[in-house]
Design a protein around this motif. Structure first.
Motif, PDB file in Angstrom:
ATOM      1  N   VAL A 132       0.830  -1.201   0.000  1.00 14.86           N
ATOM      2  CA  VAL A 132       0.000   0.000   0.000  1.00 14.86           C
ATOM      3  C   VAL A 132       0.872   1.261   0.000  1.00 14.86           C
ATOM      4  CG1 VAL A 132      -1.692   1.337   1.313  1.00 14.86           C
ATOM      5  CG2 VAL A 132      -1.953  -1.143   1.098  1.00 14.86           C
ATOM      6  N   GLY A 133       1.910   1.265   0.830  1.00 16.28           N
ATOM      7  CA  GLY A 133       2.825   2.404   0.868  1.00 16.28           C
ATOM      8  C   GLY A 133       3.474   2.650  -0.480  1.00 16.28           C
ATOM      9  N   TRP A 134       3.878   1.571  -1.133  1.00 14.69           N
ATOM     10  CA  TRP A 134       4.477   1.691  -2.467  1.00 14.69           C
ATOM     11  C   TRP A 134       3.465   2.296  -3.439  1.00 14.69           C
ATOM     12  CZ3 TRP A 134       9.324  -0.180  -4.397  1.00 14.69           C
ATOM     13  CH2 TRP A 134       9.444  -0.150  -5.791  1.00 14.69           C
ATOM     14  N   GLY A 135       2.248   1.755  -3.431  1.00 13.49           N
ATOM     15  CA  GLY A 135       1.235   2.222  -4.370  1.00 13.49           C
ATOM     16  C   GLY A 135       0.806   3.658  -4.139  1.00 13.49           C
ATOM     17  N   VAL A 136       0.745   4.083  -2.885  1.00  9.16           N
ATOM     18  CA  VAL A 136       0.349   5.453  -2.577  1.00  9.16           C
ATOM     19  C   VAL A 136       1.443   6.436  -2.968  1.00  9.16           C
ATOM     20  CG1 VAL A 136      -0.141   7.069  -0.699  1.00  9.16           C
ATOM     21  CG2 VAL A 136      -1.268   4.840  -0.744  1.00  9.16           C
ATOM     22  N   CYS A 137       2.680   6.094  -2.690  1.00  9.92           N
ATOM     23  CA  CYS A 137       3.786   7.020  -2.925  1.00  9.92           C
ATOM     24  C   CYS A 137       4.173   7.112  -4.401  1.00  9.92           C
ATOM     25  CB  CYS A 137       5.008   6.607  -2.099  1.00  9.92           C
ATOM     26  SG  CYS A 137       6.417   7.731  -2.236  1.00  9.92           S
ATOM     27  N   ALA A 138       3.985   6.015  -5.156  1.00  9.37           N
ATOM     28  CA  ALA A 138       4.468   5.972  -6.536  1.00  9.37           C
ATOM     29  C   ALA A 138       3.947   7.126  -7.399  1.00  9.37           C
ATOM     30  CB  ALA A 138       4.132   4.621  -7.165  1.00  9.37           C
ATOM     31  N   PRO A 139       2.626   7.367  -7.466  1.00 12.11           N
ATOM     32  CA  PRO A 139       2.178   8.488  -8.308  1.00 12.11           C
ATOM     33  C   PRO A 139       2.583   9.842  -7.753  1.00 12.11           C
ATOM     34  CG  PRO A 139       0.332   7.579  -7.079  1.00 12.11           C
ATOM     35  CD  PRO A 139       1.492   6.657  -6.865  1.00 12.11           C
ATOM     36  N   LEU A 140       2.649   9.966  -6.425  1.00 12.06           N
ATOM     37  CA  LEU A 140       3.088  11.224  -5.828  1.00 12.06           C
ATOM     38  C   LEU A 140       4.552  11.495  -6.167  1.00 12.06           C
ATOM     39  CD1 LEU A 140       1.406  10.906  -2.305  1.00 12.06           C
ATOM     40  CD2 LEU A 140       0.580  12.139  -4.329  1.00 12.06           C
ATOM     41  N   ALA A 141       5.356  10.419  -6.173  1.00 12.23           N
ATOM     42  CA  ALA A 141       6.765  10.571  -6.529  1.00 12.23           C
ATOM     43  C   ALA A 141       6.912  10.994  -7.980  1.00 12.23           C
ATOM     44  CB  ALA A 141       7.512   9.259  -6.277  1.00 12.23           C
ATOM     45  N   GLY A 142       6.093  10.398  -8.859  1.00 12.80           N
ATOM     46  CA  GLY A 142       6.140  10.787 -10.263  1.00 12.80           C
ATOM     47  C   GLY A 142       5.776  12.249 -10.464  1.00 12.80           C
ATOM     48  N   GLN A 227       6.458  11.528 -16.117  1.00 10.29           N
ATOM     49  CA  GLN A 227       6.821  10.985 -14.819  1.00 10.29           C
ATOM     50  C   GLN A 227       5.572  10.575 -14.031  1.00 10.29           C
ATOM     51  OE1 GLN A 227       9.785  10.304 -14.114  1.00 10.29           O
ATOM     52  NE2 GLN A 227      11.131  11.665 -15.243  1.00 10.29           N
ATOM     53  N   THR A 228       4.507  11.332 -14.171  1.00 10.06           N
ATOM     54  CA  THR A 228       3.258  10.995 -13.479  1.00 10.06           C
ATOM     55  C   THR A 228       2.709   9.667 -13.967  1.00 10.06           C
ATOM     56  OG1 THR A 228       2.703  13.334 -13.154  1.00 10.06           O
ATOM     57  CG2 THR A 228       0.899  11.744 -13.012  1.00 10.06           C
ATOM     58  N   LEU A 229       2.759   9.434 -15.271  1.00 10.03           N
ATOM     59  CA  LEU A 229       2.274   8.166 -15.811  1.00 10.03           C
ATOM     60  C   LEU A 229       3.128   7.006 -15.336  1.00 10.03           C
ATOM     61  CD1 LEU A 229       0.268   6.715 -17.614  1.00 10.03           C
ATOM     62  CD2 LEU A 229       1.799   7.126 -19.566  1.00 10.03           C
ATOM     63  N   LEU A 230       4.431   7.223 -15.198  1.00  9.94           N
ATOM     64  CA  LEU A 230       5.300   6.174 -14.663  1.00  9.94           C
ATOM     65  C   LEU A 230       4.868   5.800 -13.250  1.00  9.94           C
ATOM     66  CD1 LEU A 230       8.853   7.346 -15.857  1.00  9.94           C
ATOM     67  CD2 LEU A 230       7.278   5.750 -16.972  1.00  9.94           C
ATOM     68  N   GLY A 231       4.597   6.814 -12.435  1.00  5.94           N
ATOM     69  CA  GLY A 231       4.153   6.543 -11.079  1.00  5.94           C
ATOM     70  C   GLY A 231       2.823   5.818 -11.034  1.00  5.94           C
ATOM     71  N   LEU A 232       1.894   6.170 -11.923  1.00 13.28           N
ATOM     72  CA  LEU A 232       0.597   5.500 -11.966  1.00 13.28           C
ATOM     73  C   LEU A 232       0.739   4.037 -12.364  1.00 13.28           C
ATOM     74  CD1 LEU A 232      -1.625   8.266 -13.602  1.00 13.28           C
ATOM     75  CD2 LEU A 232      -1.721   7.427 -11.236  1.00 13.28           C
ATOM     76  N   ASN A 233       1.714   3.733 -13.195  1.00 10.78           N
ATOM     77  CA  ASN A 233       1.968   2.339 -13.554  1.00 10.78           C
ATOM     78  C   ASN A 233       2.358   1.522 -12.327  1.00 10.78           C
ATOM     79  OD1 ASN A 233       2.096   1.319 -16.581  1.00 10.78           O
ATOM     80  ND2 ASN A 233       2.545   3.512 -16.607  1.00 10.78           N
ATOM     81  N   LEU A 234       3.135   2.125 -11.438  1.00  9.17           N
ATOM     82  CA  LEU A 234       3.505   1.435 -10.201  1.00  9.17           C
ATOM     83  C   LEU A 234       2.289   1.219  -9.313  1.00  9.17           C
ATOM     84  CD1 LEU A 234       6.848   3.261  -9.306  1.00  9.17           C
ATOM     85  CD2 LEU A 234       6.576   0.988 -10.306  1.00  9.17           C
ATOM     86  N   THR A 235       1.406   2.191  -9.265  1.00 11.57           N
ATOM     87  CA  THR A 235       0.206   2.068  -8.440  1.00 11.57           C
ATOM     88  C   THR A 235      -0.696   0.943  -8.941  1.00 11.57           C
ATOM     89  OG1 THR A 235       0.269   4.404  -7.865  1.00 11.57           O
ATOM     90  CG2 THR A 235      -1.828   3.276  -7.586  1.00 11.57           C
ATOM     91  N   VAL A 236      -0.877   0.876 -10.259  1.00 15.05           N
ATOM     92  CA  VAL A 236      -1.699  -0.187 -10.835  1.00 15.05           C
ATOM     93  C   VAL A 236      -1.115  -1.551 -10.497  1.00 15.05           C
ATOM     94  CG1 VAL A 236      -2.451  -1.229 -13.011  1.00 15.05           C
ATOM     95  CG2 VAL A 236      -2.614   1.245 -12.695  1.00 15.05           C
ATOM     96  N   ALA A 237       0.208  -1.679 -10.606  1.00 17.77           N
ATOM     97  CA  ALA A 237       0.862  -2.944 -10.264  1.00 17.77           C
ATOM     98  C   ALA A 237       0.650  -3.285  -8.799  1.00 17.77           C
ATOM     99  CB  ALA A 237       2.354  -2.863 -10.587  1.00 17.77           C
TER     100      ALA A 237
END
Length: 376
Positions: A132-142, A227-237
């Motif tokens: 969950v932490g990974w998924g929440v932070c990923a798009p914010l990081a992007g 970069q935002t789309l990259l982060g969203l890809n991590l969230t989907v995963a």
């Protein structure tokens, strides 16, 4: 409560660092082979330093101190990644970063399992918070990377690792790492054909994990991803990973872990192949939904199968061998081979060529099942 929070913050910090490192390397002008060497550095050091950390933790019983100080050191070194602009400069920071990163997850995982005692089946529910932490932070990081640059992610990583170290001081931490088994014990594993096949298939899975995690973002950038789309890809995963972790106990009760491992490897091959047919960056999003039935399924099935095959009294060694094969040797080889293929034939053929590894691993497991485990 504290353990769930620690997993959340730790993996949130990692989401701001590890997926974006290859992107940063390219931004500095490094080539595919140099990127492959750098991405292989962390798993290689982890593989070599694991036994050393295990000996130190067991000998001096300073597990909490190792955890806290390692988190602080990793945070500082991660933030310092904003400084180097050359291949050698990056190596100078990545080597100690990998050295102090290696004991963190093993210490956390083992301490949680020991704290749960007879209720170990609840481990997945606690580990969920890391995903969950990974998924929440990923798009914010992007999004942050688009606003202030990738260097801002390294500073964020350092801050969150500092918070993790403070939280770790409030926890009861025990040793995670075991001393390396002697040659006699290791020979018992190698003498079993099922173990030889299992470790090879774990290795093939590690190569696929490494290629996808290290080079997918570079391919998506070539297709025009933000970069935002990259982060969203991590969230989907992450969403798919959480789903599989949540139902993993039920899956293992219904199907033997060997069968689940074969399914995970076959789907991993399909996932890698599908990436090679992308023509638009958004096309990665539905493919990322396969993360749960590939990485997460393969991991929980592998841990369970290692326990099934482990000789009496050597379960910890069995888990160490599985982890070394998939996250150590497999990740190192995947980084080096992926970097070489990226430089020589490009991302499309890189994904196509490595896609066959999962099929090979599943085939070998199937052959072993027919010869030794026909009742599974």
């Amino acid at each position: 409560m504290y353990w769930s929070a620690l997993y959340f913050i730790y993996y949130a910090a990692m989401a701001a660092l590890s997926p974006y490192l290859p992107v940063y390397y390219r931004q500095l002008g490094l080539g595919g082979e140099q990127i492959g060497i750098l991405t292989a550095t962390i798993p290689l050091i982890n593989l070599l330093s694991g036994p050393l950390w295990g000996w130190l933790a067991d000998s001096y019983q300073q597990q909490k101190r190792v955890l806290v100080l390692s988190m602080l050191t990793v945070g500082v070194l991660g933030a310092l990644l904003i400084l180097p602009r050359s291949f050698i400069g990056l190596v100078v920071i990545l080597v100690p970063l990998a050295l102090f990163l290696s004991p963190l997850v093993p210490i956390m995982d083992s301490s949680v399992l020991q704290a749960l005692g007879e209720r170990r089946e609840h481990y997945g529910r606690i580990r969920l918070w890391g995903a969950v932490g990974w998924g929440v932070c990923a798009p914010l990081a992007g999004r942050l990377a688009e606003q202030v640059g990738l260097q801002g992610l390294f500073v964020l990583f350092g801050v969150m690792m500092g918070v993790s170290s403070l939280l770790a001081t409030r926890l009861s931490v025990r040793s995670t790492l075991v001393r390396p088994a002697g040659l006699e014990a290791l020979s018992r594993f190698w003498a079993d054909p099922r173990w030889r096949a299992f470790l090879f298939t774990a290795f093939t899975g590690g190569v696929l994990i490494s290629v996808i995690s290290n080079f997918l973002f570079l391919f998506l950038q070539d297709l025009g991803a933000s970069q935002t789309l990259l982060g969203l890809n991590l969230t989907v995963a992450t969403v798919s990973e959480v789903s599989i972790l949540f139902v993993s106990s039920a899956l293992l009760k219904r199907w033997h872990p060997q069968r689940l491992l074969m399914v995970g490897l076959i789907l991993f091959s399909l996932r890698s192949l599908l990436y090679s047919f992308m023509t638009q960056p958004w096309m990665a999003m539905p493919i990322q939904l396969m993360h749960g039935v590939t990485y997460a399924l393969m991991w929980v099935a592998g841990v369970s199968y290692a326990g099934v095959l482990a000789p009496p009294g050597l379960n910890a060694t069995a888990q160490g061998l599985f982890s070394s094969a998939i996250m150590g040797v497999g990740m190192v080889v995947g980084s080096l081979v992926g970097g070489f293929l990226l430089a020589r034939v490009g991302a499309i053929w890189m994904f196509r060529l490595v896609s066959g590894l999962g099929l090979l691993g599943a085939f070998i497991l199937w052959r072993v099942r027919n010869h030794y485990d026909q009742d599974l």
